[in-house]
Write an enzyme that holds these catalytic residues in place. Structure first.
Site, mmCIF file in Angstrom:
data_model
loop_
_atom_site.group_PDB
_atom_site.id
_atom_site.type_symbol
_atom_site.label_atom_id
_atom_site.label_comp_id
_atom_site.label_asym_id
_atom_site.label_seq_id
_atom_site.Cartn_x
_atom_site.Cartn_y
_atom_site.Cartn_z
ATOM 1 N N ALA A 90 5.048 4.584 -3.943
ATOM 2 C CA ALA A 90 5.142 3.509 -5.046
ATOM 3 C C ALA A 90 4.248 4.067 -6.224
ATOM 4 C CB ALA A 90 4.937 2.142 -4.832
ATOM 5 N N GLN A 94 0.887 -1.149 0.037
ATOM 6 C CA GLN A 94 -0.102 -0.063 -0.107
ATOM 7 C C GLN A 94 0.852 1.323 -0.154
ATOM 8 O OE1 GLN A 94 -2.787 0.316 -1.125
ATOM 9 N NE2 GLN A 94 -3.960 -1.359 -0.566
ATOM 10 N N SER A 95 2.026 1.250 -0.476
ATOM 11 C CA SER A 95 3.142 2.295 -0.589
ATOM 12 C C SER A 95 2.385 3.600 -1.187
ATOM 13 C CB SER A 95 4.153 1.922 -1.182
ATOM 14 O OG SER A 95 5.027 2.968 -1.568
ATOM 15 N N ASN A 96 2.329 4.859 -0.759
ATOM 16 C CA ASN A 96 1.848 5.834 -1.356
ATOM 17 C C ASN A 96 3.233 6.288 -2.332
ATOM 18 O OD1 ASN A 96 -0.300 6.329 0.130
ATOM 19 N ND2 ASN A 96 0.949 7.006 1.769
#
Ligand SMILES: *Cc1c(COP(=O)(O)O)cnc(C)c1O
Length: 354
Positions: A87, A83-85
């Site tokens: 990325a 859930q990386s912002n």
């Protein structure tokens, strides 16, 4: 110590891609200021663009991808949690520059492949090449990340061998070039405050990889400001974190050819607000998400900005940030997490009793 104009001239030396809408808004929170007894402003990097789901990584990417385009790269690889912002913002920014986005994502929280959510769904819509790196039983996040970095580096080497230039961007975009973006952010804030006739006593924000903090601290040193920075950590940090972040800040200043320096002692990170861990919500963080939503109608997130905002409110209530201070909370974005897996959202996804 530089003037704003001198700082702007230094920042223009490095290649840059225009990826967002700057300056991002700075505005006062009338109701919450009254409630907390401080002059509270919000710096809206959640509204940075390049689309509705911007955030703090866009400033870094303007320089990171500026360099990649300059070097003729055709692809960019980066890393984060599923859930990386960072990325997701990298994928969007790559598309805008015509680069192929490749993501190595550690499943800190297990995604459902038939029902993608939040950033992972956006990564898919953006057509990023996503490689999920599952966490082995008993493996630490750091160990899984190290594995992801090796896989990404191998991938980049393969692409280079085939003649496709590939830019390997670290997690969070946290390298000196990325942090230059937040030197620009600090300069931008100073210009906005001056236009309002206001001086900030405190700037507060969520810190993860430290790239944002390094840039802000470097900007503060560059302009010789005495504004204090309250970085609130969103994950466990070892005792070397401040020293590493100061080094990153100084490397960013060196890229600009500036002789100003940041001391690790100036970077006291608040470590009391992230527990139990990264991407695991807590009561104070989710309480802060509700507080800002219900006093001002503005959305934070449970992973980063909520925990940091909760930390800032706690420091105000304890008097560590004195009554009457002028405080800027740097909204770094991340509200897509409100639509992430239940483990990440916690009790925000539950109907309240009564
Ligand atoms: C990445 C991120 C941060 C932390 O920024 P770093 O530069 O990694 O310290 C804070 N808030 C949000 C919403 C983020 O996505």
């Amino acid at each position: 110590m530089k003037t704003i104009q001198e700082a702007r001239t230094l920042l223009q030396r490095l290649p840059q891609q225009s990826l967002g809408f700057y300056p991002t808004p700075l505005h006062r929170l009338e109701r919450l200021s009254r409630q907390l007894g401080v002059e509270l402003y919000l710096k809206r990097d959640d509204l940075s663009g390049v689309n509705l789901f911007g955030g703090n990584k866009i400033r870094k990417l303007e320089y990171l991808l500026g360099d990649a385009v300059d070097r003729g790269c055709g692809a960019a690889i980066t890393y984060g949690a599923t859930q990386s912002n960072h990325a997701m913002q990298t994928a969007a920014a790559c598309r805008r520059c015509g680069l192929a986005p490749i993501l190595y994502l550690v499943s800190v929280v297990e995604p459902d492949p038939r029902q993608l959510r939040a950033n992972l769904l956006l990564d898919s819509v953006l057509g990023a090449e996503v490689h999920i790196v599952p966490m082995a039983p008993g493996e630490t996040e750091a160990a899984a990340e190290a594995r992801a970095f090796r896989m990404g580096a191998d991938h980049a080497a393969r692409l280079e061998a085939q003649g496709t230039g590939c830019c390997d961007i670290p997690m969070g975009g946290a390298n000196p070039l990325g942090s230059v973006g937040f030197i620009g952010g600090w300069v931008e804030l100073r210009e906005q405050l001056e236009a309002l006739g206001v001086a900030a006593d405190w700037v507060c924000h969520a810190t993860g990889t430290g790239g944002t903090l390094a840039g802000l601290a470097a900007g503060r040193a560059l302009l010789g400001d005495d504004t204090r920075i309250l970085p609130v950590s969103v994950s466990a940090k070892d005792t070397g974190y401040e020293a590493r972040t100061a080094r990153l800040a100084n490397e960013a200043l060196a890229l600009l050819g500036a002789e100003e320096r940041v001391e690790a002692e100036a970077l006291a990170v608040a470590r009391d607000y992230y527990a139990p861990g990264y991407e695991i919500p807590n009561e104070a963080g989710n309480g802060a998400v509700r507080l800002l939503a219900r006093t001002e109608g503005i959305l934070l997130d449970p992973v980063y900005s909520g925990k940091a905002f909760g930390g800032m409110v706690d420091q105000i209530r304890r008097g560590r940030i004195p009554q009457g201070s002028t405080v800027v909370f740097w909204h770094t974005g991340g509200a897509t997490a409100l639509f992430a897996e239940g483990e990440i959202v916690g009790d925000l996804a539950q109907r309240e009793e009564g």
